[in-house]
Design an enzyme around this catalytic site. Structure first.
Site, short mmCIF file in Angstrom:
data_model
loop_
_atom_site.label_atom_id
_atom_site.label_comp_id
_atom_site.label_asym_id
_atom_site.label_seq_id
_atom_site.Cartn_x
_atom_site.Cartn_y
_atom_site.Cartn_z
N GLY A 11 0.76 -1.25 0.00
CA GLY A 11 0.00 0.00 0.00
C GLY A 11 0.79 1.29 0.00
N GLU A 15 3.80 4.26 6.15
CA GLU A 15 2.57 3.51 5.94
C GLU A 15 1.60 4.29 5.06
OE1 GLU A 15 1.08 0.89 5.87
OE2 GLU A 15 0.95 -0.20 7.75
N ASP A 16 0.76 3.57 4.33
CA ASP A 16 -0.27 4.22 3.55
C ASP A 16 -1.40 4.72 4.45
OD1 ASP A 16 -1.10 1.62 4.15
OD2 ASP A 16 -1.91 1.20 2.17
N ASP A 32 -5.07 2.66 10.86
CA ASP A 32 -6.40 2.66 11.47
C ASP A 32 -6.33 2.01 12.85
OD1 ASP A 32 -6.29 0.03 10.37
OD2 ASP A 32 -7.61 0.59 8.74
N LYS A 65 -6.56 7.36 10.81
CA LYS A 65 -7.94 7.30 11.30
C LYS A 65 -7.89 7.34 12.83
CE LYS A 65 -9.78 4.49 7.51
NZ LYS A 65 -10.48 3.24 7.20
N PHE A 77 -13.68 3.65 4.31
CA PHE A 77 -12.82 2.79 3.52
C PHE A 77 -12.46 3.53 2.23
CE2 PHE A 77 -11.59 -0.58 0.64
CZ PHE A 77 -10.74 -1.30 1.46
N ASP A 104 -5.88 -0.21 -1.65
CA ASP A 104 -6.64 -1.11 -2.50
C ASP A 104 -7.91 -1.65 -1.85
OD1 ASP A 104 -6.03 -4.42 -1.83
OD2 ASP A 104 -4.97 -2.88 -0.71
N ARG A 156 -5.08 0.39 -6.60
CA ARG A 156 -3.83 1.02 -6.14
C ARG A 156 -3.29 2.05 -7.12
NH1 ARG A 156 -1.95 -1.99 -1.79
NH2 ARG A 156 -2.40 -4.21 -1.83
#
Length: 183
Positions: free
Chosen positions: A49, A103-104, A107, A135, A156, A163, A169
């Site tokens: 990601g 990180e992408d 959460d 998040k 989401f 993705d 992506r």
């Protein structure tokens, strides 16, 4: 594109590429200020990601650094499984180094907690966390998020590396699940 379909779900435009790049620049500016005096920090990009975020971020970093990749998995469809699996492990020595996890999205924090544990066990002097999307309402771990380009609700999202079951992506913009699932 204003709307895309991936598998069985429709997504609508959430954040255009220009806005993403502006937020990445702000994070890079902070990293350049905070880490420029460190001895070759290591940026640890979490695949798959974060590849687009990492590429954009690295183009804006103006100090000597190393970049390595690790692959972990914790999602199935639109839900976290709660279990973090290491698919491709740490490939460099982090002992005594400052490591920035890239990180992408953060959460629940399960991946971040697992990576922090791995890095500290391997002797990293300092661990920082940098994410494109954070998040805060979902995050329930004690590892601090040092650099968050964007804070978002518990929606989401896909695109810019993120993705839905391996699709989406490649989009330069970020999309969110559309409440209207009619074609």
């Amino acid at each position: 594109m204003k709307r895309i379909k991936l598998h069985d779900k429709y997504f609508r435009l959430y954040m255009p590429h220009r806005q993403i790049e502006e937020s990445v620049q702000k994070v890079a500016d902070r990293l350049n200020k905070d880490l420029s005096g460190k001895d070759t920090p290591i940026f640890l990009s979490v695949l798959n990601g974060s590849f687009m975020f990492t590429a954009s971020l690295m183009q804006k970093i103006n100090f000597q650094c190393d970049i390595v990749f690790i692959k972990l998995a914790s999602y199935c469809g639109t839900q976290s499984t709660g279990e973090v699996r290491q698919i491709m492990g740490l490939t460099t020595d982090v002992k005594g180094k400052t490591v920035v996890i890239v990180e992408d999205i953060v959460d629940t924090g399960n991946t971040i907690e697992k990576l922090d544990e791995i890095l500290r066990k391997e002797g990293a002097a300092e661990v920082k966390v940098c994410t494109l999307m954070f998040k805060p309402a979902s995050y329930n771990k004690s590892v601090p998020i040092d650099y968050a380009a964007n804070s978002i609700p518990n929606d989401f999202i896909v695109g810019f590396g993120l993705d839905y079951d391996q699709l989406g992506r490649q989009y330069k913009d970020i999309y969110v699940i559309d409440e209207n699932q009619n074609g």
